[in-house]
Scaffold this active site. Structure first.
Site, mmCIF file in Angstrom:
data_model
loop_
_atom_site.group_PDB
_atom_site.id
_atom_site.type_symbol
_atom_site.label_atom_id
_atom_site.label_comp_id
_atom_site.label_asym_id
_atom_site.label_seq_id
_atom_site.Cartn_x
_atom_site.Cartn_y
_atom_site.Cartn_z
ATOM 1 N N ASP A 46 41.084 35.547 15.083
ATOM 2 C CA ASP A 46 42.509 35.197 15.050
ATOM 3 C C ASP A 46 43.014 35.227 16.487
ATOM 4 O OD1 ASP A 46 45.012 34.591 14.093
ATOM 5 O OD2 ASP A 46 45.539 36.665 13.664
ATOM 6 N N ARG A 101 39.425 37.361 8.512
ATOM 7 C CA ARG A 101 39.119 36.222 9.384
ATOM 8 C C ARG A 101 38.083 36.625 10.418
ATOM 9 N NH1 ARG A 101 45.253 36.975 10.653
ATOM 10 N NH2 ARG A 101 44.916 37.810 8.590
ATOM 11 N N ARG A 115 36.548 30.276 11.541
ATOM 12 C CA ARG A 115 37.829 30.708 10.967
ATOM 13 C C ARG A 115 38.274 29.752 9.866
ATOM 14 N NH1 ARG A 115 43.018 32.887 12.420
ATOM 15 N NH2 ARG A 115 44.261 32.655 10.541
ATOM 16 N N ASP A 154 46.469 34.309 18.785
ATOM 17 C CA ASP A 154 47.893 33.977 18.735
ATOM 18 C C ASP A 154 48.489 33.975 20.130
ATOM 19 O OD1 ASP A 154 48.201 33.815 15.895
ATOM 20 O OD2 ASP A 154 48.143 36.005 15.811
#
Length: 274
Positions: free
Chosen positions: A215, A212, A203, A217
């Site tokens: 990812d 990307r 990444r 989160d």
């Protein structure tokens, strides 16, 4: 919701912890107390030891752990002991550990010095996305990396869904998902772990909302409300993203947004009506 607890008070252990070399060599007395938070309902009804946490076994574990290791700081001993107790005993939801050092060598009359900490299991929800290379392999790899961590347990993973890119940057479609994670890590430490997994997947962060490989989160962490330059919980765009709410509604439909008070299912339905 309050939990039941088992108390262990003032277990005396002779061990080799301290900043000074003579403490590590000669050893000294430590007095350890622990509160073990768990549900005792089943044990109370069945009168079966296997339905509870065996405090005698826990005392032996604390003694062996404390005697077989050497830490400079009481803080390190307490942190690692609490962690190992939670890892060893699945029934424990939280542990409070207090470690007293009756003969702290500070050159002043002192009854004792102590460190007391509280550690527990947390539930975090992680959003996942990839739109470069073998997208499925990147998401599978992230799940596998989290499962391999001693401090984490993947509880469930939502279906992978294909979604259009978000943010106005022209790029390939994403494969998105979300997972439920039980973890002993504080939120900031979990963020570092996720960033490390992203980095291992190649990444890069050159274009905001750009393509990307991976990812990851933190969407929710217990019912925490947290806002720093590095980390915002709940994720500030959680309620605006279809590709986040759809997998969240699958694995956590009745979990509520701690600021908005609405469930993931409710937020998804509201977004779909817009």
């Amino acid at each position: 919701m309050s939990m039941d607890k088992i108390k262990i008070s003032n277990l005396e252990v002779f061990a080799n912890h301290g900043v000074y070399p003579e403490e590590n060599k000669l050893g000294q007395k430590f007095v350890i107390s622990a509160q073990l938070y768990t549900s005792l309902y089943e044990a109370g009804c069945s009168d079966a030891l296997e339905a509870s946490v065996n405090y005698g076994e826990v005392c032996c574990f604390i003694k062996e752990f404390t005697e077989s290791r050497t830490y400079k700081l009481l803080e390190s001993l307490a942190e690692n002991l609490a962690r190992e107790l939670l890892l060893k005993y699945d029934r424990l939801q939280q542990v409070d550990v207090e470690i007293k050092k009756p003969w702290a060598p500070i050159g002043l009359p002192l009854e004792s010095v102590s460190v007391e900490i509280s550690r527990r299991r947390h539930i975090a929800y992680i959003g996942m996305g990839s739109n470069m290379g073998d997208r499925r392999a990147y998401l599978d790899g992230a799940v596998a990396s989290l499962e391999q961590l001693k401090d984490c347990r993947v509880v469930r993973v939502a279906d992978y869904i294909e979604t259009a890119p978000y943010g106005g940057v022209e790029q390939d479609d994403f494969l998105n998902s979300a997972l439920e994670l039980e973890t002993l890590l504080p939120a900031e430490a979990l963020l570092k772990v996720l960033n490390d997994i992203e980095t291992e997947a190649g990444r890069t962060r050159t274009v905001r909302w750009g393509p990307r490989t991976l990812d990851l989160d933190i969407l929710l962490y217990d019912d925490m409300i947290y806002d720093t330059p590095e980390l915002v919980i709940p994720h500030k765009e959680l309620h605006l993203r279809d590709f986040v709410l759809r997998p969240m509604a699958q694995i956590a439909p009745h979990v509520r947004h701690p600021l908005m008070g609405k469930t993931m299912e409710m937020l998804l339905k509201e977004l779909e009506r817009e």
